[in-house]
Design a protein around this motif. Structure first.
Motif, short mmCIF file in Angstrom:
data_model
loop_
_atom_site.label_atom_id
_atom_site.label_comp_id
_atom_site.label_asym_id
_atom_site.label_seq_id
_atom_site.Cartn_x
_atom_site.Cartn_y
_atom_site.Cartn_z
N VAL A 223 0.84 -1.19 0.00
CA VAL A 223 0.00 0.00 0.00
C VAL A 223 0.87 1.24 0.00
CG1 VAL A 223 -1.71 1.33 1.28
CG2 VAL A 223 -1.89 -1.17 1.18
N VAL A 224 0.58 2.17 -0.92
CA VAL A 224 1.28 3.45 -0.98
C VAL A 224 0.43 4.54 -0.34
CG1 VAL A 224 2.22 5.23 -2.53
CG2 VAL A 224 2.52 2.79 -3.07
N THR A 225 -0.80 4.68 -0.77
CA THR A 225 -1.68 5.72 -0.24
C THR A 225 -3.09 5.47 -0.74
OG1 THR A 225 -1.93 8.13 0.04
CG2 THR A 225 -1.40 7.34 -2.17
N ARG A 226 -3.99 6.30 -0.28
CA ARG A 226 -5.36 6.35 -0.79
C ARG A 226 -5.62 7.77 -1.25
NH1 ARG A 226 -11.02 4.12 1.72
NH2 ARG A 226 -10.29 2.31 0.54
N ILE A 227 -6.14 7.91 -2.48
CA ILE A 227 -6.50 9.21 -3.03
C ILE A 227 -8.01 9.40 -2.90
CG2 ILE A 227 -6.55 10.66 -5.09
CD1 ILE A 227 -4.16 9.05 -6.15
N THR A 228 -8.40 10.49 -2.27
CA THR A 228 -9.81 10.84 -2.20
C THR A 228 -9.97 12.27 -2.69
OG1 THR A 228 -9.62 11.61 0.09
CG2 THR A 228 -10.23 9.29 -0.25
N ASP A 229 -11.20 12.64 -3.02
CA ASP A 229 -11.47 13.99 -3.49
C ASP A 229 -12.95 14.26 -3.29
OD1 ASP A 229 -10.01 16.12 -5.60
OD2 ASP A 229 -12.19 16.09 -5.70
N PRO A 230 -13.31 15.44 -2.80
CA PRO A 230 -14.74 15.73 -2.57
C PRO A 230 -15.57 15.74 -3.84
CG PRO A 230 -13.40 17.72 -2.26
CD PRO A 230 -12.44 16.55 -2.36
N ARG A 231 -14.92 15.79 -5.01
CA ARG A 231 -15.66 15.77 -6.27
C ARG A 231 -15.99 14.37 -6.73
NH1 ARG A 231 -11.57 18.30 -10.05
NH2 ARG A 231 -10.27 16.97 -8.73
N PHE A 232 -15.47 13.34 -6.07
CA PHE A 232 -15.79 11.97 -6.45
C PHE A 232 -17.25 11.68 -6.12
CE2 PHE A 232 -11.21 10.13 -5.86
CZ PHE A 232 -10.82 10.75 -7.03
N ARG A 233 -17.96 11.18 -7.14
CA ARG A 233 -19.35 10.76 -6.95
C ARG A 233 -19.51 9.36 -7.54
NH1 ARG A 233 -23.03 15.67 -9.15
NH2 ARG A 233 -21.57 15.52 -10.90
N ILE A 234 -18.92 8.40 -6.83
CA ILE A 234 -18.82 7.02 -7.27
C ILE A 234 -18.12 6.93 -8.63
CG2 ILE A 234 -19.97 4.81 -7.60
CD1 ILE A 234 -22.11 5.62 -5.76
N PRO A 235 -16.82 7.24 -8.64
CA PRO A 235 -16.04 7.03 -9.86
C PRO A 235 -15.85 5.53 -10.08
CG PRO A 235 -14.58 7.59 -8.05
CD PRO A 235 -15.99 7.69 -7.51
N THR A 236 -15.74 5.15 -11.32
CA THR A 236 -15.66 3.72 -11.64
C THR A 236 -14.33 3.31 -12.24
OG1 THR A 236 -16.86 4.35 -13.63
CG2 THR A 236 -18.12 3.23 -11.90
N THR A 237 -13.77 4.13 -13.12
CA THR A 237 -12.59 3.72 -13.87
C THR A 237 -11.63 4.90 -13.98
OG1 THR A 237 -13.83 4.22 -15.88
CG2 THR A 237 -13.70 1.91 -15.21
N VAL A 238 -10.40 4.62 -14.44
CA VAL A 238 -9.37 5.65 -14.41
C VAL A 238 -8.44 5.49 -15.60
CG1 VAL A 238 -7.94 4.21 -12.89
CG2 VAL A 238 -7.54 6.69 -12.98
N ALA A 239 -8.02 6.62 -16.16
CA ALA A 239 -7.01 6.66 -17.21
C ALA A 239 -6.12 7.86 -16.94
CB ALA A 239 -7.66 6.75 -18.60
N ALA A 240 -4.96 7.92 -17.61
CA ALA A 240 -3.99 8.95 -17.29
C ALA A 240 -3.52 9.68 -18.54
CB ALA A 240 -2.78 8.33 -16.59
N TRP A 241 -3.18 10.94 -18.31
CA TRP A 241 -2.49 11.75 -19.31
C TRP A 241 -1.57 12.71 -18.56
CZ3 TRP A 241 -2.01 11.49 -24.48
CH2 TRP A 241 -1.36 12.56 -25.11
N GLY A 242 -0.28 12.73 -18.95
CA GLY A 242 0.67 13.57 -18.24
C GLY A 242 0.73 13.19 -16.78
N ARG A 243 0.54 14.16 -15.90
CA ARG A 243 0.59 13.92 -14.46
C ARG A 243 -0.79 13.74 -13.84
NH1 ARG A 243 3.28 19.10 -12.50
NH2 ARG A 243 2.90 18.17 -10.45
N ARG A 244 -1.80 13.67 -14.67
CA ARG A 244 -3.16 13.59 -14.15
C ARG A 244 -3.79 12.22 -14.32
NH1 ARG A 244 -6.48 19.02 -16.06
NH2 ARG A 244 -5.70 20.43 -14.44
#
Length: 333
Positions: free
Chosen positions: A286-307
């Motif tokens: 385990v490294v960390t957990r990322i949370t954000d108040p804008r999350f409204r049941i996110p399902t999947t993830v992809a990346a571009w640059g540092r985001r």
């Protein structure tokens, strides 16, 4: 991908990118869509990325949005990003594929659905989209440039959920059957899951990725041992539980591997759990957990640059034609 309902009428919330033969297996350096395109400095986890500023020929451009809207009523689930800064999203409502510019947030439908859902999706370097058809049990292949659906394969399965691309093949999960589907050269092969794989009474398999060494597949199993990862040998389908040091993924959904860092979306927890894997993918720390108040049941993830970019599926909201859906960006670790 979708930790969605057995049928889209139910909308029950369930807890939850060469053929693979010989010694090469899943080897190769080609990455599936959705990987990072430029190395970035680690940021404090759990915070939204500060808008970056694009530069060209010394000219300052507007910051790229860290949040943008999808069409009302779209019901997003999957996301993929290819070799250009455009994200593609699949619709659970009607199977449409929507493309949005990461620079502006604006977009349009590029593949029209047929009324059957699109769940997970990936795009290759040729602009070919591989689409998981959810409870239609279909695998579809479409051209992102022309919008044409070029292939439709009936799997005989139940809920085709997520997809990862490997050299020469596309691999799909089925959430209600202990199998994988391998699409290569226009034909689908069913690969039974054995070994440590435990099939739950309801939704079980979800996100799928490759191990860091490219020799095996990683699958979310939302049932076994309270939810976690399985490492699957693509030649045999034999699964072995990945040692995550006691961490659980009961709501695990989309997976994204960047180097040896694995991002696992825990949708109903509104979080991304981050692990550092060993090269073979048998252990994770385990490294960390990322949370954000804008999350409204996110399902999947992809990346571009540092985001990292995540669609909010909003599975806790009854969908209507006017329900708002959006995409949010956070920093990579």
């Amino acid at each position: 991908m979708a930790h969605a309902e057995r049928s889209f009428a139910r909308r029950t919330l369930l807890t939850s990118t060469a053929a693979l033969t010989g010694a090469a297996l899943l080897g190769g350096t080609a990455r599936a869509a959705g990987t990072a395109r430029a190395a970035g400095t680690a940021q404090a986890p759990g915070t939204a990325q500060a808008p970056g500023t694009a530069r060209a020929a010394g000219t300052r451009h507007a910051p790229w949005p860290a949040r943008f809207l999808l069409p009302d009523g779209f019901q997003p689930e999957g996301i993929t990003i290819g070799s250009h800064p455009y994200a593609y999203f699949g619709s659970l409502a009607d199977g449409d594929v929507y493309r949005a510019s990461l620079a502006t947030g604006r977009g349009a439908v590029v593949v029209k659905g047929s009324g059957r859902p699109t769940v997970g999706l990936k795009i290759d370097r040729h602009g070919t989209l591989f689409l998981a058809g959810g409870d239609s049990a279909e695998i579809r292949v479409a051209d992102a440039r022309t919008g044409e659906t070029e292939q439709v394969h009936a799997t005989g399965g139940t809920f085709v959920n997520d997809v990862i691309l490997t050299p020469g093949a596309a691999w799909f999960t089925d959430s209600f059957k202990p199998v994988l589907y391998r699409l290569a050269k226009g034909a689908v092969e069913t690969v039974p899951l054995t070994g440590d794989w435990q099939q739950g009474p309801d939704f079980t398999a979800n996100g799928i990725e490759r191990t860091p060494d490219g020799r095996a597949l990683l699958l979310v199993n939302a049932f076994a041992n309270g939810g976690g990862l399985m490492r699957v040998d693509p030649r045999t389908g034999a699964a072995r539980a990945v040692d995550l040091g006691g961490a659980k993924l009961p709501n695990g959904d989309g997976l994204l591997l960047l180097g040896r860092i694995l991002y696992a979306v825990q949708q109903q927890q509104n979080a991304i759990d981050v692990f550092r894997l060993n090269d073979s993918g048998t252990r994770g720390t385990v490294v960390t957990r990322i949370t954000d108040p804008r999350f409204r049941i996110p399902t999947t993830v992809a990346a571009w640059g540092r985001r990292l970019y995540l669609p909010n599926a909003r599975f806790d909201t009854e969908p209507t034609p006017t329900t708002e859906y959006d995409v949010v960006a956070v920093d990579q670790v």
